[in-house]
Design an enzyme around this catalytic site. Structure first.
Site, mmCIF file in Angstrom:
data_model
loop_
_atom_site.group_PDB
_atom_site.id
_atom_site.type_symbol
_atom_site.label_atom_id
_atom_site.label_comp_id
_atom_site.label_asym_id
_atom_site.label_seq_id
_atom_site.Cartn_x
_atom_site.Cartn_y
_atom_site.Cartn_z
ATOM 1 N N TYR A 134 38.715 37.858 41.243
ATOM 2 C CA TYR A 134 38.318 39.046 42.006
ATOM 3 C C TYR A 134 36.903 38.839 42.530
ATOM 4 O O TYR A 134 35.942 38.793 41.763
ATOM 5 C CB TYR A 134 38.402 40.264 41.083
ATOM 6 C CG TYR A 134 38.064 41.605 41.699
ATOM 7 C CD1 TYR A 134 37.766 41.764 43.049
ATOM 8 C CD2 TYR A 134 38.041 42.756 40.912
ATOM 9 C CE1 TYR A 134 37.456 42.985 43.589
ATOM 10 C CE2 TYR A 134 37.738 43.998 41.437
ATOM 11 C CZ TYR A 134 37.442 44.106 42.777
ATOM 12 O OH TYR A 134 37.132 45.324 43.308
ATOM 13 N N LYS A 162 41.422 38.043 45.004
ATOM 14 C CA LYS A 162 41.271 39.354 45.633
ATOM 15 C C LYS A 162 39.949 39.321 46.375
ATOM 16 O O LYS A 162 38.881 39.267 45.758
ATOM 17 C CB LYS A 162 41.286 40.473 44.589
ATOM 18 C CG LYS A 162 41.027 41.862 45.188
ATOM 19 C CD LYS A 162 40.965 42.946 44.129
ATOM 20 C CE LYS A 162 40.642 44.298 44.740
ATOM 21 N NZ LYS A 162 40.524 45.378 43.725
#
Length: 297
Positions: A134, A162
């Site tokens: 992320y 992400k």
């Protein structure tokens, strides 16, 4: 085929009026989102207010979502924690509970050196569960650049990122320098991302408007630019709230407008000023009425 393809909703955590986790409502939310066509569920992320939970609450939230999904869609659990040891423990819990993967931030408490970031992910990688790294350089102190991701992608279980930088050029660079899947991490790039190669979207506003989110992402993945643009421009004012630090309050209010309330946010998150709610309401009306709303004054 991408492992984490389509619209994965970063779930809010429903609370009762006295700020207790409403596990029954959480199960109902999962059921509703699946019925609306979302492709995956992501509990215990920032939007889920994981940092306000006890260990017992957080574990039960993940277990509740996995039970509600019942194998119909993948569940990817958030693993963020103050220490590497704690993050590894949450990845182990997710694996034992039956999650399909984890969403893993780099160290979150200070600005780590590059070798510390890599060591953190190496420890998580050892658990043996697929990892979505992320990248959120706005809220944390690490930027997972394409060059750093190229090094991390050599770890066998890091399969996706992400991408939350807000720079659409990152999608191109990540796909050039790595073999990772790209999942757009901010709602107001949810059309541009799939048009330029992102195969997934970890989304916020689709907690309230899942059908519209799935429709938009599908149109963009198919390259139907005009159809996607017509829908996106109506949704975009609402999507901008996902990029704000007040995204939790904003999205829970959108859910209230959508007829699926999820309760308050836990302090320190408090209700927003009335003007903010008015702006959200106007953007919501624009989204659901496909532009047939008078401009805000």
């Amino acid at each position: 085929m991408p492992r984490f393809e389509g619209v994965y909703v970063a779930l809010v955590t429903p609370f009762t009026a006295d700020y207790e986790v409403d596990y029954k409502r959480l199960g109902e939310l999962c059921e509703w989102l699946i019925s609306q066509g979302v492709h995956g569920l992501v509990p215990a992320g920032s939007l889920g207010e994981y940092a306000t939970m006890t260990e017992e609450e957080r574990a039960r939230v993940v277990e509740t979502v996995i039970a509600a999904a019942a194998g119909r869609v993948p569940v990817v659990a958030g693993s963020a924690a103050p220490s590497t040891k704690q993050a590894v423990a949450w990845v182990k819990h997710a694996k034992e509970a039956g999650a399909a993967g984890v969403m893993a931030l780099p160290p979150i408490n200070y600005r780590p050196l590059e070798h510390e970031v890599i060591a953190h992910y190496e420890a998580i990688n050892e658990v043996g569960l697929p990892i979505i790294a992320y990248n959120n350089p706005h809220d944390y102190k690490v930027d997972l650049t394409p060059q750093l991701l190229a090094r991390l992608s050599k770890l066998e279980n890091i399969v996706a990122v992400k991408e939350f930088s807000g720079d659409i050029r990152r999608v191109h660079d990540i796909l050039t320098y790595t073999d990772l899947e790209v999942m757009i991490g901010v709602d107001d790039l949810s059309m541009e991302g799939p048009l330029f190669g992102a195969t997934g979207w970890i989304s916020g506003v689709p907690n309230a408007l899942p059908k519209e989110g799935v429709e938009l992402f599908g149109l963009a993945r198919q390259g139907k630019v005009k159809e996607a643009t017509d829908l996106y421009r109506n949704l975009l004012p609402l999507f901008h709230f996902d990029a704000s630090p007040q995204l939790v309050q904003s999205i829970k209010y959108m859910m209230e407008l959508a007829g699926f309330p999820a309760g308050p946010t836990r302090p320190p998150r408090l209700p927003l000023p009335e003007a903010d709610y008015e702006a959200i309401k106007h953007a919501y009306d624009l989204a659901v009425n496909r532009g047939r709303v008078q401009p805000a004054t």
